[in-house]
Design a protein around this motif. Structure first.
Motif, PDB file in Angstrom:
ATOM      1  N   ALA A 120     -53.359  16.457 -26.940  1.00  0.00           N
ATOM      2  CA  ALA A 120     -54.493  16.099 -26.096  1.00  0.00           C
ATOM      3  C   ALA A 120     -54.084  15.104 -25.007  1.00  0.00           C
ATOM      4  O   ALA A 120     -54.494  15.225 -23.843  1.00  0.00           O
ATOM      5  N   SER A 172     -54.286  16.098 -21.073  1.00  0.00           N
ATOM      6  CA  SER A 172     -55.208  15.315 -20.239  1.00  0.00           C
ATOM      7  C   SER A 172     -54.458  14.656 -19.090  1.00  0.00           C
ATOM      8  O   SER A 172     -54.931  14.628 -17.948  1.00  0.00           O
ATOM      9  N   THR A 173     -53.277  14.103 -19.391  1.00  0.00           N
ATOM     10  CA  THR A 173     -52.481  13.454 -18.348  1.00  0.00           C
ATOM     11  C   THR A 173     -52.023  14.465 -17.308  1.00  0.00           C
ATOM     12  O   THR A 173     -52.072  14.198 -16.103  1.00  0.00           O
ATOM     13  N   GLU A 175     -53.461  17.282 -16.481  1.00  0.00           N
ATOM     14  CA  GLU A 175     -54.621  17.671 -15.654  1.00  0.00           C
ATOM     15  C   GLU A 175     -54.942  16.571 -14.630  1.00  0.00           C
ATOM     16  O   GLU A 175     -55.307  16.863 -13.491  1.00  0.00           O
ATOM     17  N   HIS A 176     -54.776  15.308 -15.058  1.00  0.00           N
ATOM     18  CA  HIS A 176     -55.038  14.202 -14.140  1.00  0.00           C
ATOM     19  C   HIS A 176     -54.002  14.202 -13.016  1.00  0.00           C
ATOM     20  O   HIS A 176     -54.329  13.942 -11.855  1.00  0.00           O
ATOM     21  N   TYR A 227     -55.809  25.564 -23.549  1.00  0.00           N
ATOM     22  CA  TYR A 227     -55.441  24.346 -22.809  1.00  0.00           C
ATOM     23  C   TYR A 227     -53.967  24.369 -22.446  1.00  0.00           C
ATOM     24  O   TYR A 227     -53.571  24.056 -21.323  1.00  0.00           O
ATOM     25  N   GLU A 268     -64.730  12.742 -13.809  1.00  0.00           N
ATOM     26  CA  GLU A 268     -63.391  12.686 -13.228  1.00  0.00           C
ATOM     27  C   GLU A 268     -63.327  11.727 -12.045  1.00  0.00           C
ATOM     28  O   GLU A 268     -62.298  11.080 -11.803  1.00  0.00           O
ATOM     29  N   LYS A 310     -62.671   8.301 -13.439  1.00  0.00           N
ATOM     30  CA  LYS A 310     -61.283   8.153 -13.889  1.00  0.00           C
ATOM     31  C   LYS A 310     -60.338   7.996 -12.693  1.00  0.00           C
ATOM     32  O   LYS A 310     -59.404   7.189 -12.721  1.00  0.00           O
TER      33      LYS A 310
END
Length: 584
Positions: A24, A28-29, A31-32, A63, A167, A170
Motif C-alpha cells: 500500500a 500510494s507513493t 501514484e503521488h 493496483y 488529493e 495531500k
C-alpha cells in the motif's frame, strides 16, 4: 523527490523511478509521484516475485496492474540499470552497492525501510559519491518520516471541518514541505539536532521532524486546499489561522506572530549597521519574505554578496549601502558635524566616524533615509547605543533613554524596566522610565498595570531608596492621572492579587502588575535574567525607550529569529511614531 531533482538538475517528467516493494505504501507513493509529474511509463515496481511487468504470469491485483509496464527487466537489479531514482519501501538489504553503481549519473536513493534500510548510506557512498540519499532514520541526513505529514494534514483538515482528505490537500502538504526546506533554518532548530548551520542541498532536502515551523506551513496549506477544492465546511482567514497555530506552539510565538502581522500592514525601512554579519543577512531575507520591511545592509558589497552566496541566501529586495563609498557621505558628514560641532567634533572627524556603521546608520535614520535602526549582535551594548545617542539623542519630552524586556510566560506577559541603561535613576527618571514603558506596552495592544518596585510596601520601611520610588509614583500620577500605577511595593505584592486585595485594598493596582519598574539597574538586570533562566520565560528585547527616533539594540550573540522579532518591534515603533505625526 522535488527537492532532490532540483539538486541534481533533472526534470521530473524525464526521470526513471524504481520502487522496491509493491504494498500500500509503495503504490500510494508511486501514484503521488505520477500526480507530481513522473510519467507512469517511467516507473518500474518490484515485489517479492521480481519486477511487475506487462504480461507477467499469475494473478495481479488491479493496483499493481497500473504499474505493469513493458520492460525486459525481471529483477530489481535489472530495473536499476540506468535508473535515476530508487524508492525503497520493502526490507533491509533489498539492494546492493553493485546495483546502485549501475544507476544513472547523480542518482537519488530513498532507502526508507525501518529500522534497517534497503541499503545503508555508507554502502551507497562507497560506490557512488554523487548520490543523494534519504532514509527513514534520524541518525542519517534527510530523514523521511510520516510525522512530517499526518499530524499537520489532519490539523488543517479538522480546522476547516473537511469532509475528506483529498488529493489536492495531500499535494498542498507536499509542496509546503518542499518549500519549507528551502527556507533559512532557525538556529534553535539546528541546535536541537546538534548542528551549527543547515542549508538546503543534498544533505537537507526535507525539514527536520521536530521543526516547529512544519505546523505553520503544512496545516494552512492543507486547510486552504480543502477550501479551494470544496471539501471544507468552514472558511478561514489565513492570517488569523496562522496566529492561532503560532499560539499553539507557545504564547511567545503567538504574541510575536501578532506583532509581525501588524508590522506587515505598513512595512518600514530598517538599517542594519552590521550588514556583513551572516545572521543579519539571514534575518534580512526573512524580513523581506515576511513582507514586514525593507532591510538596508551596511557594509562592503563584495563581502555581503560573498557571505550571502556561501549561505545560499538571495539578496533580492535587500538594499546594500557601503558607508565607505556612499554618495551620501558628504551630506551625512555635514549633518553629523552640525550636530556635534559644539562637542569638539571637526568636519574631518565627522567624515571618519561615518566609516562606523552605527554612526552612518544613525545619521541615515536622522536624515529620513531609513525608518529604524537595529544593531548590536556582534558588539557590546554601549558601542551600539553611544552613536545613536550622539546622533539622534533622547526624545525632548523623555530626556532619558531606558531599556525594556518583554518576558512571556505560559499564562501571562510581563514587561521589565529599566534593565539595560540607567544605573541609579532619580525619582524623576524612574517616573519617565515607567511612562515610556506604558506607551510601548499600549502600542502592543496591552493595557499597562504598573508596579514601582522596592524592598518596602507603601512606607513599611523608611529609607531614602524606598522614598525615591514613592516620589516617582507621585510624579507619574501627576503627569498621567489615567495610568494604573502604584508603589512603592515589593515584587510579591505586585504579582499576587490576594496580597493586594487583603493587605492593601487602597492600592490602585487591583490585579497583578504587567509592568515592573525596578529601582536601579542592578535589580532590573538581575531580575529579568533570573526570570528568563529559572522561570522559563521567553524574553523579547531589549526594547530601547525614549529615543527621538526608532533605534533598537540587539543582545550580543542574538540568533536569527531574535533579530527578526526585534525588527518587527522596530517597525511597529516606526509605525506608531508616523501615526502620531499624522495626528498632529
Amino acid at each position: 523527490l522535488l527537492n532532490g531533482l532540483e539538486c541534481v538538475g533533472k526534470k521530473i517528467e524525464k526521470v526513471r523511478v524504481v520502487f522496491s516493494g509493491a504494498g500500500a505504501a509503495a503504490i500510494s507513493t508511486a501514484e503521488h509521484y505520477v500526480r507530481l509529474g513522473v510519467l507512469r511509463e517511467n516507473i518500474l515496481m518490484a515485489d517479492r516475485r521480481g519486477v511487475i511487468y506487462e504480461g507477467r504470469p499469475g494473478e495481479m491485483d488491479p493496483y499493481k496492474a497500473k504499474f505493469a509496464n513493458k520492460t525486459k527487466a525481471r529483477t530489481i537489479a535489472d530495473a536499476l540499470v540506468g535508473a535515476d531514482v530508487f524508492v525503497g519501501l520493502s526490507a533491509a538489504g533489498a539492494i546492493t552497492g553493485e546495483m546502485v553503481a549501475k544507476m544513472a549519473k547523480r542518482p537519488i536513493v530513498f532507502a526508507l525501510a525501518n529500522p534497517e534500510p534497503e541499503i545503508l548510506p555508507e554502502q551507497v557512498r562507497a560506490v557512488r559519491s554523487d548520490a543523494i540519499i534519504a532514509t527513514g532514520r534520524s541518525d542519517f541526513p534527510n530523514q523521511v518520516n510520516n510525522v512530517l505529514g499526518f499530524p499537520f494534514i489532519f490539523r488543517g483538515a479538522l480546522d476547516v471541518r473537511a469532509t475528506q482528505v483529498n488529493e489536492e490537500m495531500k499535494m498542498a502538504a507536499t509542496r509546503a514541505l518542499a518549500a519549507l526546506a528551502k527556507e533559512d533554518v532557525p538556529d534553535s532548530v539546528s541546535r536541537l539536532y546538534g548542528l551549527r548551520s543547515v542549508k538546503f542541498g543534498p544533505e537537507y532536502l526535507i525539514p527536520f521532524a521536530f521543526d516547529p515551523r512544519v505546523l505553520l506551513w503544512v496545516a494552512p496549506a492543507v486547510a486552504w486546499a480543502a477550501v479551494a477544492s470544496g471539501v471544507a465546511k468552514e472558511m478561514i482567514d489565513l492570517e488569523h489561522y496562522r496566529e492561532q497555530l503560532e499560539a499553539r506552539l507557545g504564547r511567545a510565538r503567538g504574541i510575536m506572530r501578532g506583532i509581525i502581522n501588524r508590522a506587515v500592514r505598513d512595512p518600514k525601512r530598517i538599517v542594519f549597521p552590521e550588514g556583513e554579519e551572516p545572521k543579519i543577512i539571514r534575518a534580512a531575507r526573512m524580513i523581506v519574505d515576511e513582507g514586514m520591511g525593507s532591510p538596508i545592509l551596511l557594509g562592503q558589497r563584495a563581502n555581503i554578496e560573498r557571505v550571502a552566496a556561501e549561505g545560499h541566501i538571495s539578496l533580492r529586495d535587500i538594499l546594500i549601502e557601503d558607508p565607505g563609498t556612499s554618495e551620501r557621505r558628504d551630506k551625512y558628514a555635514d549633518y553629523l558635524w552640525k550636530r556635534r560641532q559644539r562637542k569638539g567634533l571637526s568636519h574631518g572627524e565627522a567624515h571618519q566616524l561615518l566609516f562606523n556603521g552605527n554612526y552612518f546608520g544613525s545619521v541615515m535614520v536622522a536624515c529620513g533615509d531609513a525608518d529604524a535602526l537595529l544593531s548590536g549582535v556582534g558588539m557590546h551594548y554601549p558601542e551600539t547605543i553611544r552613536p545613536a545617542l550622539q546622533v539622534i539623542g533622547p526624545h525632548p519630552k523623555a530626556e532619558i533613554v531606558s531599556g525594556l524586556y518583554m518576558l512571556v510566560f505560559e499564562k501571562h506577559v510581563i514587561f521589565c524596566g529599566d534593565t539595560t541603561v540607567n544605573i541609579d535613576p532619580t525619582a524623576e527618571q524612574l517616573a519617565q522610565i515607567a511612562y515610556s514603558a506604558s506607551r510601548i506596552v499600549e502600542t502592543f495592544g496591552i493595557t499597562p498595570k504598573i508596579a514601582m518596585l522596592s524592598f518596602s510596601n507603601f512606607g513599611s520601611v523608611r529609607h531614602p531608596e524606598a522614598e525615591k520610588v514613592a516620589r516617582a509614583v507621585a510624579i507619574l500620577r501627576k503627569r498621567d492621572p489615567a495610568l494604573v500605577v502604584d508603589g512603592e511595593m515589593q515584587a510579591d505584592t505586585a504579582m499576587d492579587e490576594n496580597i493586594l486585595r487583603l493587605a492593601y485594598p487602597f492600592s490602585m493596582l487591583k490585579e497583578r502588575a504587567n509592568v515592573l519598574i525596578f529601582p536601579n539597574l542592578s535589580a532590573g538586570n538581575i531580575a529579568y535574567k533570573l526570570l528568563h533562566h529559572l522561570g522559563g520565560a521567553t524574553k523579547i528585547g531589549p526594547i530601547l525607550l525614549g529615543m527621538n527616533l526608532p533605534v533598537h539594540v540587539l543582545e550580543q550573540g542574538a540568533d536569527v529569529q531574535d533579530i527578526v522579532n526585534m525588527a518587527a518591534v522596530a517597525v511597529i515603533d516606526a509605525q506608531q511614531r508616523a501615526s502620531e505625526r499624522t495626528d498632529k
